[in-house]
Design a protein around this motif. Sequence first.
Motif, PDB file in Angstrom:
ATOM      1  N   PRO A   1       0.799  -1.222   0.000  1.00 33.66           N
ATOM      2  CA  PRO A   1       0.000   0.000   0.000  1.00 33.66           C
ATOM      3  C   PRO A   1       0.837   1.280   0.000  1.00 33.66           C
ATOM      4  N   GLY A   2       2.106   1.194   0.349  1.00 31.52           N
ATOM      5  CA  GLY A   2       2.994   2.352   0.277  1.00 31.52           C
ATOM      6  C   GLY A   2       3.113   3.194   1.521  1.00 31.52           C
ATOM      7  N   ASP A   3       1.985   3.515   2.157  1.00 32.93           N
ATOM      8  CA  ASP A   3       2.056   4.342   3.362  1.00 32.93           C
ATOM      9  C   ASP A   3       1.001   3.866   4.367  1.00 32.93           C
ATOM     10  N   ALA A   4       1.161   4.323   5.608  1.00 32.63           N
ATOM     11  CA  ALA A   4       0.307   3.847   6.704  1.00 32.63           C
ATOM     12  C   ALA A   4      -1.160   4.204   6.502  1.00 32.63           C
ATOM     13  N   ARG A   5      -1.460   5.416   6.025  1.00 32.94           N
ATOM     14  CA  ARG A   5      -2.857   5.804   5.835  1.00 32.94           C
ATOM     15  C   ARG A   5      -3.529   4.927   4.781  1.00 32.94           C
ATOM     16  N   THR A   6      -2.842   4.677   3.671  1.00 35.47           N
ATOM     17  CA  THR A   6      -3.417   3.836   2.616  1.00 35.47           C
ATOM     18  C   THR A   6      -3.627   2.418   3.131  1.00 35.47           C
ATOM     19  N   ALA A   7      -2.673   1.905   3.911  1.00 34.12           N
ATOM     20  CA  ALA A   7      -2.832   0.562   4.486  1.00 34.12           C
ATOM     21  C   ALA A   7      -4.073   0.505   5.365  1.00 34.12           C
ATOM     22  N   LEU A   8      -4.274   1.512   6.207  1.00 35.58           N
ATOM     23  CA  LEU A   8      -5.463   1.538   7.072  1.00 35.58           C
ATOM     24  C   LEU A   8      -6.738   1.617   6.233  1.00 35.58           C
ATOM     25  N   GLU A   9      -6.749   2.465   5.217  1.00 34.13           N
ATOM     26  CA  GLU A   9      -7.927   2.605   4.358  1.00 34.13           C
ATOM     27  C   GLU A   9      -8.278   1.286   3.657  1.00 34.13           C
ATOM     28  N   ARG A  10      -7.271   0.481   3.325  1.00 33.40           N
ATOM     29  CA  ARG A  10      -7.492  -0.788   2.631  1.00 33.40           C
ATOM     30  C   ARG A  10      -7.688  -1.973   3.579  1.00 33.40           C
ATOM     31  N   SER A  11      -7.719  -1.699   4.880  1.00 29.28           N
ATOM     32  CA  SER A  11      -7.800  -2.773   5.878  1.00 29.28           C
ATOM     33  C   SER A  11      -9.171  -3.419   5.986  1.00 29.28           C
ATOM     34  N   GLY A  12     -10.178  -2.804   5.420  1.00 30.13           N
ATOM     35  CA  GLY A  12     -11.539  -3.312   5.569  1.00 30.13           C
ATOM     36  C   GLY A  12     -12.244  -2.744   6.789  1.00 30.13           C
ATOM     37  N   LEU A  13     -11.549  -1.975   7.602  1.00 28.67           N
ATOM     38  CA  LEU A  13     -12.169  -1.320   8.745  1.00 28.67           C
ATOM     39  C   LEU A  13     -12.856  -0.043   8.274  1.00 28.67           C
ATOM     40  N   ALA A  14     -13.839   0.413   9.021  1.00 31.18           N
ATOM     41  CA  ALA A  14     -14.534   1.655   8.686  1.00 31.18           C
ATOM     42  C   ALA A  14     -13.638   2.822   9.073  1.00 31.18           C
ATOM     43  N   VAL A  15     -13.153   3.558   8.074  1.00 30.37           N
ATOM     44  CA  VAL A  15     -12.224   4.671   8.300  1.00 30.37           C
ATOM     45  C   VAL A  15     -12.813   5.938   7.690  1.00 30.37           C
ATOM     46  N   ARG A  16     -12.773   7.015   8.452  1.00 28.08           N
ATOM     47  CA  ARG A  16     -13.192   8.327   7.933  1.00 28.08           C
ATOM     48  C   ARG A  16     -12.009   9.274   8.066  1.00 28.08           C
ATOM     49  N   LEU A  17     -11.658   9.925   6.973  1.00 29.32           N
ATOM     50  CA  LEU A  17     -10.563  10.885   6.978  1.00 29.32           C
ATOM     51  C   LEU A  17     -11.105  12.272   7.267  1.00 29.32           C
ATOM     52  N   GLY A  18     -10.268  13.109   7.901  1.00 25.84           N
ATOM     53  CA  GLY A  18     -10.664  14.473   8.221  1.00 25.84           C
ATOM     54  C   GLY A  18     -10.523  15.396   7.025  1.00 25.84           C
ATOM     55  N   SER A  19     -11.320  16.453   7.024  1.00 28.90           N
ATOM     56  CA  SER A  19     -11.255  17.429   5.941  1.00 28.90           C
ATOM     57  C   SER A  19     -10.465  18.663   6.355  1.00 28.90           C
ATOM     58  N   GLY A  20     -10.122  18.773   7.619  1.00 25.46           N
ATOM     59  CA  GLY A  20      -9.323  19.894   8.099  1.00 25.46           C
ATOM     60  C   GLY A  20      -7.872  19.491   8.219  1.00 25.46           C
ATOM     61  N   THR A  21      -7.197  19.987   9.243  1.00 25.60           N
ATOM     62  CA  THR A  21      -5.788  19.678   9.459  1.00 25.60           C
ATOM     63  C   THR A  21      -5.638  18.860  10.733  1.00 25.60           C
ATOM     64  N   GLY A  22      -4.848  17.790  10.639  1.00 26.14           N
ATOM     65  CA  GLY A  22      -4.620  16.912  11.780  1.00 26.14           C
ATOM     66  C   GLY A  22      -3.483  17.399  12.665  1.00 26.14           C
ATOM     67  N   PRO A  23      -3.155  16.655  13.713  1.00 23.60           N
ATOM     68  CA  PRO A  23      -2.152  17.066  14.687  1.00 23.60           C
ATOM     69  C   PRO A  23      -0.739  17.157  14.118  1.00 23.60           C
ATOM     70  N   TYR A  24      -0.468  16.548  12.982  1.00 20.15           N
ATOM     71  CA  TYR A  24       0.867  16.626  12.382  1.00 20.15           C
ATOM     72  C   TYR A  24       0.866  17.497  11.135  1.00 20.15           C
TER      73      TYR A  24
END
Length: 157
Positions: free
Chosen positions: A41-64
């Motif tokens: 998957p290349g990066d951690a976020r993509t791996a999580l998104e492809r994990s089959g778990l329900a994932v929602r990404l933020g539209s603002g800015t995160g802590p990093y």
Amino acid sequence: MTLFPVVDPVSRTGACDGTEGVTVAVGMAAEVLVRCVPGSPGDARTALERSGLAVRLGSGTGPYGDSRYVCVVEGVPGGDSCTGHRDGAPFWKVWRVGLDPVAWRESRTQGGPGAVPVCPGGLVGFGFGARTSQLPVAPDRMVTTPRWLPPRCDQRR
């Protein structure tokens, strides 16, 4: 010429065997969810998104400073509008695996989980909480390959 749609391989419950993919571990309140994401998957976020778990990404800015930060996983936290991170609020933190000893390490990257490289045979963790919250299970308990060590791509950052 006939084109066929590209279909992502299906994730499965449990750790990956050898280098078949990336193992994703998500610490929830009462358990750690473990999924095998086939391929690279290349990066951690993509791996999580492809994990089959329900994932929602933020539209603002995160802590990093990342846009598209991981906001909600499997309904946690409930009621978050996902329009930006509030200072001091709990968040989904990314953990990579370091050596000597094999243990969870903070990702320490700007750009959030999309900036954390992962590769086949690797393990990446996500935990929700304050800045210092750790995953409750050691990395060597997640991966079943004997004498497993994190692949080089997980050690770059």
